[in-house]
Design a protein around this motif. Structure first.
Motif, PDB file in Angstrom:
ATOM      1  N   TYR A   1       0.846  -1.194   0.000  1.00 55.51           N
ATOM      2  CA  TYR A   1       0.000   0.000   0.000  1.00 55.51           C
ATOM      3  C   TYR A   1       0.886   1.251   0.000  1.00 55.51           C
ATOM      4  O   TYR A   1       2.068   1.175   0.372  1.00 55.51           O
ATOM      5  CB  TYR A   1      -0.923  -0.029   1.233  1.00 55.51           C
ATOM      6  CG  TYR A   1      -2.093  -0.978   1.053  1.00 55.51           C
ATOM      7  CD1 TYR A   1      -3.214  -0.593   0.310  1.00 55.51           C
ATOM      8  CD2 TYR A   1      -2.079  -2.257   1.601  1.00 55.51           C
ATOM      9  CE1 TYR A   1      -4.281  -1.460   0.125  1.00 55.51           C
ATOM     10  CE2 TYR A   1      -3.141  -3.131   1.425  1.00 55.51           C
ATOM     11  CZ  TYR A   1      -4.242  -2.723   0.689  1.00 55.51           C
ATOM     12  OH  TYR A   1      -5.298  -3.569   0.500  1.00 55.51           O
ATOM     13  N   PRO A   2       0.294   2.385  -0.389  1.00 59.81           N
ATOM     14  CA  PRO A   2       1.087   3.624  -0.459  1.00 59.81           C
ATOM     15  C   PRO A   2       1.849   3.933   0.835  1.00 59.81           C
ATOM     16  O   PRO A   2       2.921   4.529   0.791  1.00 59.81           O
ATOM     17  CB  PRO A   2       0.029   4.696  -0.726  1.00 59.81           C
ATOM     18  CG  PRO A   2      -1.065   3.962  -1.447  1.00 59.81           C
ATOM     19  CD  PRO A   2      -1.078   2.571  -0.878  1.00 59.81           C
ATOM     20  N   ASP A   3       1.315   3.512   1.982  1.00 58.79           N
ATOM     21  CA  ASP A   3       2.025   3.794   3.240  1.00 58.79           C
ATOM     22  C   ASP A   3       3.179   2.834   3.491  1.00 58.79           C
ATOM     23  O   ASP A   3       3.843   2.899   4.526  1.00 58.79           O
ATOM     24  CB  ASP A   3       1.046   3.770   4.422  1.00 58.79           C
ATOM     25  CG  ASP A   3       0.528   2.372   4.734  1.00 58.79           C
ATOM     26  OD1 ASP A   3       0.868   1.416   3.994  1.00 58.79           O
ATOM     27  OD2 ASP A   3      -0.208   2.225   5.723  1.00 58.79           O
ATOM     28  N   GLY A   4       3.421   1.915   2.557  1.00 57.35           N
ATOM     29  CA  GLY A   4       4.571   1.022   2.701  1.00 57.35           C
ATOM     30  C   GLY A   4       4.249  -0.361   3.250  1.00 57.35           C
ATOM     31  O   GLY A   4       5.107  -1.244   3.232  1.00 57.35           O
ATOM     32  N   THR A   5       3.011  -0.574   3.738  1.00 57.02           N
ATOM     33  CA  THR A   5       2.638  -1.902   4.238  1.00 57.02           C
ATOM     34  C   THR A   5       2.699  -2.932   3.106  1.00 57.02           C
ATOM     35  O   THR A   5       2.012  -2.788   2.093  1.00 57.02           O
ATOM     36  CB  THR A   5       1.173  -1.911   4.755  1.00 57.02           C
ATOM     37  OG1 THR A   5       1.005  -0.817   5.620  1.00 57.02           O
ATOM     38  CG2 THR A   5       0.826  -3.209   5.452  1.00 57.02           C
ATOM     39  N   VAL A   6       3.538  -3.954   3.293  1.00 56.91           N
ATOM     40  CA  VAL A   6       3.607  -5.018   2.287  1.00 56.91           C
ATOM     41  C   VAL A   6       2.439  -5.966   2.536  1.00 56.91           C
ATOM     42  O   VAL A   6       2.408  -6.686   3.532  1.00 56.91           O
ATOM     43  CB  VAL A   6       4.943  -5.785   2.364  1.00 56.91           C
ATOM     44  CG1 VAL A   6       4.996  -6.871   1.290  1.00 56.91           C
ATOM     45  CG2 VAL A   6       6.109  -4.826   2.201  1.00 56.91           C
ATOM     46  N   ALA A   7       1.444  -5.950   1.666  1.00 52.95           N
ATOM     47  CA  ALA A   7       0.230  -6.741   1.905  1.00 52.95           C
ATOM     48  C   ALA A   7       0.264  -8.080   1.180  1.00 52.95           C
ATOM     49  O   ALA A   7      -0.300  -9.069   1.648  1.00 52.95           O
ATOM     50  CB  ALA A   7      -1.005  -5.950   1.494  1.00 52.95           C
ATOM     51  N   ILE A   8       0.914  -8.118   0.015  1.00 52.96           N
ATOM     52  CA  ILE A   8       1.026  -9.357  -0.763  1.00 52.96           C
ATOM     53  C   ILE A   8       2.490  -9.514  -1.147  1.00 52.96           C
ATOM     54  O   ILE A   8       3.083  -8.644  -1.769  1.00 52.96           O
ATOM     55  CB  ILE A   8       0.138  -9.294  -2.039  1.00 52.96           C
ATOM     56  CG1 ILE A   8      -1.345  -9.158  -1.670  1.00 52.96           C
ATOM     57  CG2 ILE A   8       0.364 -10.513  -2.929  1.00 52.96           C
ATOM     58  CD1 ILE A   8      -1.944 -10.355  -0.929  1.00 52.96           C
ATOM     59  N   ASP A   9       3.055 -10.651  -0.708  1.00 54.62           N
ATOM     60  CA  ASP A   9       4.496 -10.820  -0.792  1.00 54.62           C
ATOM     61  C   ASP A   9       4.859 -12.036  -1.649  1.00 54.62           C
ATOM     62  O   ASP A   9       4.880 -13.157  -1.156  1.00 54.62           O
ATOM     63  CB  ASP A   9       5.039 -10.962   0.643  1.00 54.62           C
ATOM     64  CG  ASP A   9       6.540 -10.860   0.699  1.00 54.62           C
ATOM     65  OD1 ASP A   9       7.170 -10.707  -0.369  1.00 54.62           O
ATOM     66  OD2 ASP A   9       7.080 -10.944   1.816  1.00 54.62           O
ATOM     67  N   ASN A  10       5.070 -11.799  -2.922  1.00 55.70           N
ATOM     68  CA  ASN A  10       5.511 -12.855  -3.845  1.00 55.70           C
ATOM     69  C   ASN A  10       4.543 -14.045  -3.907  1.00 55.70           C
ATOM     70  O   ASN A  10       4.928 -15.182  -3.699  1.00 55.70           O
ATOM     71  CB  ASN A  10       6.908 -13.314  -3.417  1.00 55.70           C
ATOM     72  CG  ASN A  10       7.630 -14.023  -4.548  1.00 55.70           C
ATOM     73  OD1 ASN A  10       7.341 -13.792  -5.730  1.00 55.70           O
ATOM     74  ND2 ASN A  10       8.540 -14.907  -4.206  1.00 55.70           N
ATOM     75  N   VAL A  11       3.288 -13.751  -4.195  1.00 53.11           N
ATOM     76  CA  VAL A  11       2.250 -14.785  -4.206  1.00 53.11           C
ATOM     77  C   VAL A  11       1.971 -15.286  -5.628  1.00 53.11           C
ATOM     78  O   VAL A  11       1.782 -14.497  -6.541  1.00 53.11           O
ATOM     79  CB  VAL A  11       0.942 -14.234  -3.569  1.00 53.11           C
ATOM     80  CG1 VAL A  11      -0.254 -15.122  -3.873  1.00 53.11           C
ATOM     81  CG2 VAL A  11       1.118 -14.079  -2.057  1.00 53.11           C
ATOM     82  N   SER A  12       1.977 -16.615  -5.766  1.00 50.85           N
ATOM     83  CA  SER A  12       1.633 -17.244  -7.047  1.00 50.85           C
ATOM     84  C   SER A  12       0.602 -18.340  -6.822  1.00 50.85           C
ATOM     85  O   SER A  12       0.737 -19.139  -5.894  1.00 50.85           O
ATOM     86  CB  SER A  12       2.852 -17.908  -7.683  1.00 50.85           C
ATOM     87  OG  SER A  12       3.891 -16.996  -7.876  1.00 50.85           O
TER      88      SER A  12
END
Ligand code: ADP
Ligand code: MG
Length: 227
Positions: free
Chosen positions: A11-22
């Protein structure tokens, strides 16, 4: 039908919400996405609807890369995906009939087509007695069923139900799940997100587990598939 390829999104605030998902979902599948609050379930839906775009990786739906869709194609995409939120997506100022027809109108359907689909969905979900009611006059279970009916009225390729049983009692939850199973039996790809493990255990379907934005398990028919 739907493929996530090494998707990374913050998200714009830097929260990594989805991390290398396949993962890849096929036509006609029933899939649970399970994970605690904040694990990224709703973000997957937002990415799928092109509300946000991944910084890395690719999302492919119905043969098309989502980030390459033009404005009108995005509209079309949203019609192909029936979305059910936690019952909050009915408009309180409109009665049930108006809620149902507005969705069809927004999708650009003419009056005749709207009437055909409305009749079909009213019959199927047994909503005749409810049409003149306002959302506030219905139970949460009923509201959820109507949200589901409305999603289906667009005859989508896929239904994405985001925590459809949250805050429902066991009977109402079962009713919603039964309806989703029926939709799936008719050939529609159904994705259900939940943080309720018991619900998932009751049904023998594929389960994708998310933890802090990472896909940690993909279990098909009781068999672990390492990701
Ligand atoms: P879930 O649906 O599994 O509860 P979400 O996809 O809503 O999880 O959230 C995933 C992560 O992204 C969480 O850490 C959440 O706080 C964060 N998040 C969600 N929406 C926003 C937003 N609009 N801005 C910043 N961070 C967000
Ligand atoms: Mg969520």
């Amino acid at each position: 039908m739907l493929r996530f390829e090494k998707v990374v999104f913050s998200y714009p605030d830097g929260t990594v919400a989805i991390d290398n998902v396949s993962f890849e979902l096929s036509e006609g599948e029933f899939v649970f996405i399970i994970g605690p609050n904040g694990s990224g379930k709703t973000t997957i839906l937002k990415l799928l609807l092109a509300k946000y775009f991944p910084q890395k990786g690719e999302i492919i739906f119905d043969g098309k890369k989502i980030k390459e869709l033009k404005g009108w194609e995005r509209q079309l995409l949203r019609q192909k995906i029936g979305v059910v939120f936690q019952g909050r997506n009915l408009i309180p100022e409109l009665n049930i009939e108006e809620n149902l027809s507005l969705r069809l109108e927004l999708a650009g359907m003419d009056k005749k087509e709207r009437e055909r689909r409305l009749t079909e969905i009213v019959d199927r979900f047994n909503l005749k007695d409810k049409l003149k009611y306002f959302p506030s006059q219905l139970s949460s279970g009923e509201k959820r069923r109507i949200a589901l009916a409305r999603a289906l009225s667009l005859e989508p390729l896929m239904v994405f139900a985001d925590e459809p049983t949250a805050n429902l009692d066991p009977l109402a939850s079962l009713e919603i799940m039964t309806e989703l199973v029926r939709i799936n039996k008719e050939g529609t790809l159904v994705v259900v997100t939940t943080h309720n493990k018991e619900l998932v255990d009751k049904f023998r379907y594929r389960v994708l587990s998310l933890e802090r934005g990472k896909l940690v398990k993909d279990i098909q028919e009781g068999k672990y598939v390492l990701t």
